[in-house]
Design an enzyme around this catalytic site. Structure first.
Site, short mmCIF file in Angstrom:
data_model
loop_
_atom_site.label_atom_id
_atom_site.label_comp_id
_atom_site.label_asym_id
_atom_site.label_seq_id
_atom_site.Cartn_x
_atom_site.Cartn_y
_atom_site.Cartn_z
N GLU A 170 -39.48 -6.50 -6.09
CA GLU A 170 -40.83 -6.57 -6.61
C GLU A 170 -40.87 -5.83 -8.20
O GLU A 170 -41.93 -6.21 -8.82
CB GLU A 170 -41.71 -5.30 -5.76
CG GLU A 170 -41.91 -5.92 -4.37
CD GLU A 170 -40.92 -5.86 -3.62
OE1 GLU A 170 -39.80 -5.57 -3.83
OE2 GLU A 170 -40.97 -6.63 -2.37
N HIS A 225 -46.04 -1.28 6.03
CA HIS A 225 -46.39 -2.49 5.86
C HIS A 225 -47.92 -2.51 6.26
O HIS A 225 -48.70 -3.56 6.22
CB HIS A 225 -45.62 -3.64 6.83
CG HIS A 225 -44.29 -3.77 6.40
ND1 HIS A 225 -43.56 -2.99 7.17
CD2 HIS A 225 -43.42 -4.60 5.54
CE1 HIS A 225 -42.17 -3.25 6.65
NE2 HIS A 225 -42.46 -4.23 5.91
#
Length: 335
Positions: free
Chosen positions: A69, A138
């Protein structure tokens, strides 16, 4: 009584499909627009939202990346400085912490730190919220954290039409935008405009339902739950006015204040944890501007201050249900 002043005419498609269409239309319109993220190309994204885009635009404009990321957002920052318009996907909004330096320091601040010599037209797509027991790392709703850092715009679409229209506005914006799209809405369908030039502007709230008993501000998945609650409360003489801000930065506080001055009560419903959530910010702003219009304290119905469990049933117990919204509205109306 209900009214939606912004329901568009057009085809009925899913929220995820609407996002896919927005990406395709903007890439056809402007060849500077391109995408990057883990599995967004050949796989079409972990939720299938980018399916088919690599076939049309090729692997140079729809680029698969490694699980990194920091590289994805940092690379987008550099590409924006070079004159392109990157749209990047982090598979789960929770991963913005992994790319925090690139998001909160570079995207948010570099234009200002360099005297406005360049723009930073980057869109970071962030699948957010609970769905199917994805677990504590998540499933979070982190939009308030994005609101706290000046320099970022924050969009939270709740309908297919807004998902498409807001994303197109985000791509055409010269500033960085964090785009929180709810995973639980990807298959929800609704009318979406046929015109590729129908954009939804930032900073303009949607009055999803008109009412007179109290104002309820909600975002994302919670908008539909509040509307369900409103239908249950209407036969009991309680008419909710439901406002979906659409974007939290910029925030259309004028529409919220105007509604409170009509209904004299305010409740805020969000999926994110209660403590220091964006509901607290809206409550503070309304009390600063419309304290004497309020007949009761501002209420919040929010997610619990707990890590989200992986069990799907327990997960749902951590975010507001329609029944909880009904109960809270009855209590607030009785004050």
């Amino acid at each position: 009584m209900s009214a939606d002043v912004t329901v568009p005419s057009g085809r009925v498609i899913g929220y995820g499909r609407a996002i896919n269409e927005a990406l395709a239309e903007e890439m056809r319109r402007d060849d500077r627009v391109w995408m990057m993220g883990q599995d967004i190309g050949r796989m079409g994204g972990v939720f299938g939202v980018t399916r088919g885009l690599q076939d049309e635009f090729g692997s140079m404009r729809v680029r698969d990346t490694a699980i990194n990321e920091t590289f994805i957002v940092g690379g987008a920052a550099g590409a924006a400085l070079a004159g392109t318009i990157p749209v990047v996907e982090l598979q789960f909004a929770d991963f913005l912490f992994t790319a925090a330096d690139e998001i909160f320091h570079k995207l948010a601040k570099w234009r200002y730190m360099h005297g406005g010599q360049f723009t930073m037209p980057v869109v970071v797509r962030l699948p957010t919220g609970v769905v199917g027991g994805a677990g504590a790392e998540h499933s979070q709703s982190l939009e308030t954290i994005a609101m706290h850092v000046p320099g970022l715009k924050v969009a939270v679409p709740a309908s297919p039409a807004d998902a498409k229209g807001l994303l197109k506005s985000a791509i055409r914006d010269p500033n960085p935008v964090l785009f929180f799209e709810h995973k639980g809405l990807y298959r929800v369908k609704g009318p979406v405009s046929d015109s590729p030039e129908d954009l939804v502007p930032f900073g303009v709230a949607r009055v999803a339902r008109q009412g007179t008993s109290m104002t309820v501000v909600a975002t994302g998945l919670m908008v539909d739950r509040v509307l369900e609650a409103a239908e249950q409360l209407a036969p009991r003489g309680i008419e909710l006015e439901v406002i979906d801000p659409r974007t939290l930065v910029p925030l259309d506080i004028d529409t919220v204040v105007g509604s409170v001055e009509k209904t004299h009560r305010l409740m805020i419903v969000h999926e994110a944890s209660r403590t220091a959530g964006f509901g607290a910010e809206i409550a503070a702003q309304v009390q600063e501007r419309a304290f004497f219009a309020l007949d009761a304290p501002v209420w919040r119905v929010c997610g619990t201050d707990t890590p989200l469990p992986q069990d799907p049933d327990l997960e749902q117990a951590c975010i507001p249900s329609t029944d909880e919204i009904v109960t809270a509205a009855l209590a607030l109306a009785a004050i």
